[in-house]
Design a protein around this motif. Structure first.
Motif, short mmCIF file in Angstrom:
data_model
loop_
_atom_site.label_atom_id
_atom_site.label_comp_id
_atom_site.label_asym_id
_atom_site.label_seq_id
_atom_site.Cartn_x
_atom_site.Cartn_y
_atom_site.Cartn_z
N ASP A 14 0.87 -1.19 0.00
CA ASP A 14 0.00 0.00 0.00
C ASP A 14 0.91 1.23 0.00
O ASP A 14 1.45 1.61 1.03
CB ASP A 14 -0.90 -0.03 1.23
CG ASP A 14 -1.81 1.18 1.32
OD1 ASP A 14 -2.03 1.84 0.29
OD2 ASP A 14 -2.29 1.47 2.44
N ILE A 15 1.09 1.85 -1.16
CA ILE A 15 2.05 2.93 -1.33
C ILE A 15 1.35 4.28 -1.29
O ILE A 15 0.34 4.50 -1.97
CB ILE A 15 2.81 2.78 -2.66
CG1 ILE A 15 3.61 1.46 -2.66
CG2 ILE A 15 3.74 3.97 -2.91
CD1 ILE A 15 4.31 1.17 -3.97
N HIS A 16 1.91 5.19 -0.51
CA HIS A 16 1.42 6.57 -0.43
C HIS A 16 2.60 7.49 -0.73
O HIS A 16 3.66 7.36 -0.11
CB HIS A 16 0.87 6.89 0.96
CG HIS A 16 -0.38 6.14 1.30
ND1 HIS A 16 -1.59 6.77 1.49
CD2 HIS A 16 -0.61 4.80 1.48
CE1 HIS A 16 -2.52 5.86 1.77
NE2 HIS A 16 -1.93 4.66 1.78
N VAL A 17 2.43 8.41 -1.66
CA VAL A 17 3.47 9.39 -1.95
C VAL A 17 2.95 10.77 -1.60
O VAL A 17 1.78 11.10 -1.85
CB VAL A 17 3.94 9.33 -3.43
CG1 VAL A 17 4.64 8.01 -3.70
CG2 VAL A 17 2.79 9.53 -4.39
N TYR A 18 3.82 11.58 -1.01
CA TYR A 18 3.47 12.92 -0.55
C TYR A 18 4.26 13.91 -1.39
O TYR A 18 5.50 13.92 -1.37
CB TYR A 18 3.80 13.08 0.93
CG TYR A 18 3.01 12.16 1.84
CD1 TYR A 18 1.98 12.66 2.63
CD2 TYR A 18 3.28 10.80 1.89
CE1 TYR A 18 1.24 11.82 3.47
CE2 TYR A 18 2.55 9.95 2.71
CZ TYR A 18 1.53 10.47 3.50
OH TYR A 18 0.80 9.63 4.31
N VAL A 19 3.55 14.75 -2.14
CA VAL A 19 4.16 15.59 -3.16
C VAL A 19 3.73 17.05 -2.95
O VAL A 19 2.57 17.32 -2.63
CB VAL A 19 3.73 15.12 -4.57
CG1 VAL A 19 4.47 15.89 -5.65
CG2 VAL A 19 3.95 13.62 -4.73
N PRO A 20 4.64 18.01 -3.15
CA PRO A 20 4.23 19.43 -3.07
C PRO A 20 3.11 19.73 -4.04
O PRO A 20 2.99 19.08 -5.09
CB PRO A 20 5.51 20.17 -3.46
CG PRO A 20 6.61 19.24 -3.08
CD PRO A 20 6.09 17.87 -3.35
N PRO A 21 2.23 20.67 -3.72
CA PRO A 21 1.03 20.94 -4.53
C PRO A 21 1.32 21.21 -6.00
O PRO A 21 0.50 20.89 -6.86
CB PRO A 21 0.42 22.17 -3.85
CG PRO A 21 0.92 22.12 -2.45
CD PRO A 21 2.29 21.52 -2.53
N GLU A 22 2.50 21.77 -6.31
CA GLU A 22 2.78 22.10 -7.72
C GLU A 22 3.20 20.87 -8.53
O GLU A 22 3.35 20.96 -9.75
CB GLU A 22 3.87 23.16 -7.80
CG GLU A 22 5.25 22.72 -7.36
CD GLU A 22 5.49 22.86 -5.87
OE1 GLU A 22 6.65 22.77 -5.43
OE2 GLU A 22 4.49 23.06 -5.13
N GLY A 23 3.41 19.73 -7.87
CA GLY A 23 3.84 18.54 -8.59
C GLY A 23 2.75 17.98 -9.50
O GLY A 23 1.58 17.94 -9.12
N ASP A 24 3.13 17.55 -10.70
CA ASP A 24 2.20 16.96 -11.65
C ASP A 24 2.14 15.46 -11.41
O ASP A 24 3.08 14.73 -11.71
CB ASP A 24 2.65 17.25 -13.08
CG ASP A 24 1.70 16.65 -14.12
OD1 ASP A 24 0.62 16.17 -13.71
OD2 ASP A 24 2.06 16.65 -15.31
N THR A 25 1.01 15.00 -10.88
CA THR A 25 0.86 13.57 -10.58
C THR A 25 -0.19 12.91 -11.46
O THR A 25 -0.57 11.76 -11.21
CB THR A 25 0.47 13.38 -9.10
OG1 THR A 25 -0.81 14.00 -8.87
CG2 THR A 25 1.51 13.99 -8.17
N THR A 26 -0.63 13.59 -12.52
CA THR A 26 -1.71 13.03 -13.35
C THR A 26 -1.30 11.73 -14.02
O THR A 26 -2.15 10.88 -14.29
CB THR A 26 -2.14 14.05 -14.42
OG1 THR A 26 -0.98 14.44 -15.19
CG2 THR A 26 -2.74 15.28 -13.77
N HIS A 27 0.00 11.55 -14.30
CA HIS A 27 0.45 10.33 -14.95
C HIS A 27 0.40 9.12 -14.03
O HIS A 27 0.65 8.00 -14.46
CB HIS A 27 1.86 10.50 -15.52
CG HIS A 27 2.88 10.93 -14.51
ND1 HIS A 27 2.77 12.09 -13.78
CD2 HIS A 27 4.04 10.34 -14.12
CE1 HIS A 27 3.83 12.21 -12.98
NE2 HIS A 27 4.60 11.16 -13.17
N LEU A 28 0.06 9.35 -12.75
CA LEU A 28 -0.10 8.23 -11.81
C LEU A 28 -1.56 7.96 -11.49
O LEU A 28 -1.85 7.13 -10.63
CB LEU A 28 0.66 8.53 -10.51
CG LEU A 28 2.19 8.55 -10.58
CD1 LEU A 28 2.77 8.84 -9.20
CD2 LEU A 28 2.74 7.23 -11.10
N ASP A 29 -2.46 8.62 -12.20
CA ASP A 29 -3.88 8.47 -11.89
C ASP A 29 -4.34 7.02 -12.01
O ASP A 29 -5.28 6.60 -11.31
CB ASP A 29 -4.73 9.36 -12.80
CG ASP A 29 -4.63 10.84 -12.42
OD1 ASP A 29 -4.10 11.12 -11.33
OD2 ASP A 29 -5.07 11.69 -13.22
#
Length: 235
Positions: free
Chosen positions: A158-173
């Motif tokens: 169960d993986i959780h990643v914590y990213v600054p708000p400006e990070g683009d995470t759409t490719h992990l949707d």
């Protein structure tokens, strides 16, 4: 408890290392331990009396003793904690147990990356549990995104990643992991926490706070109780 108080608590648990050795033997140990929150002292012994050895103490008193040869061999990089301490020679097991949770006072990004890889590999080998990872910048996250996508797809972690708000995470949707936008205190820390959700024998954590452009202070630990405290600090 916050991540900051975890670092403070670990720093307060300062250990004292005393080297008993003939002549100038053991003078390089202070350099080998320079990144740790330790006080190192030397006590000269007669050349014919015994092999050089090291005594480790903390606020509770005597913690143990190991040969200087074994300690220097342990400190030669890379330092990787084995999966099962019981499989080790007793001298090496004592070293790991005695120096666990000791704060490092100054490490660079390259050294922290190497430590992070060791913790990630431990989680990957087990293939289950929960892994929470915090990134201080979107660039740092993007450099690791494919790794966590692959790990999420190939394991039951169960993986959780914590990213600054400006990070683009759409490719992990479409990846089976959870993304959290972070701000405030958590942005100050580089952290990777793993809980095996079993016996706790595989639990491990790294928490580091940036001090300058490429220097960090922090702690890594294999103590299940401290790992649990670190999880509680971010959840």
């Amino acid at each position: 408890m916050s991540l900051g108080t975890i670092l403070t608590a670990a720093a307060d648990d300062r250990k004292r290392v005393v080297v008993y050795a003939p002549g100038d033997e053991g003078t390089d140990l202070a350099d080998a331990l320079a990144t740790r929150n330790l006080d190192v002292y030397r006590r000269e012994i007669p050349a014919l009396s015994a092999d050089a050895f090291v005594v480790i103490r903390d606020g509770s008193g005597f913690r143990g003793a190991v040969s200087l040869t074994d300690l220097l061999a342990f400190l030669a990089p890379p330092i990787r904690r084995p999966t099962e301490l019981d499989d080790l020679d007793p001298a090496y097991r004592a070293i790991y147990e005695l120096l666990d949770n000791t704060v490092f006072v100054s490490l660079d990004r390259r050294q922290l990356l190497a430590t992070s890889r060791e913790l990630e590999e431990r989680a990957w080998r087990l293939g289950r549990g929960r892994l929470h990872v915090g990134f201080q910048s979107s660039a740092a996250f993007e450099a690791q995104a494919d790794l966590y996508r692959e790990m999420a797809n190939a394991t039951r972690i169960d993986i959780h990643v914590y990213v600054p708000p400006e990070g683009d995470t759409t490719h992990l949707d479409d990846a089976p992991l959870t993304v959290h936008a972070i701000d405030g205190e958590l942005e100050r820390y580089w952290f990777i926490l793993f809980d095996d959700e079993g016996t706790g024998a595989q639990n491990c954590a790294l928490v580091a706070e940036q001090q300058s452009a490429d220097r960090y202070r922090g702690v890594w630990t294999y103590d299940p109780e401290l790992v649990e405290v670190a999880f509680a600090a971010i959840e």
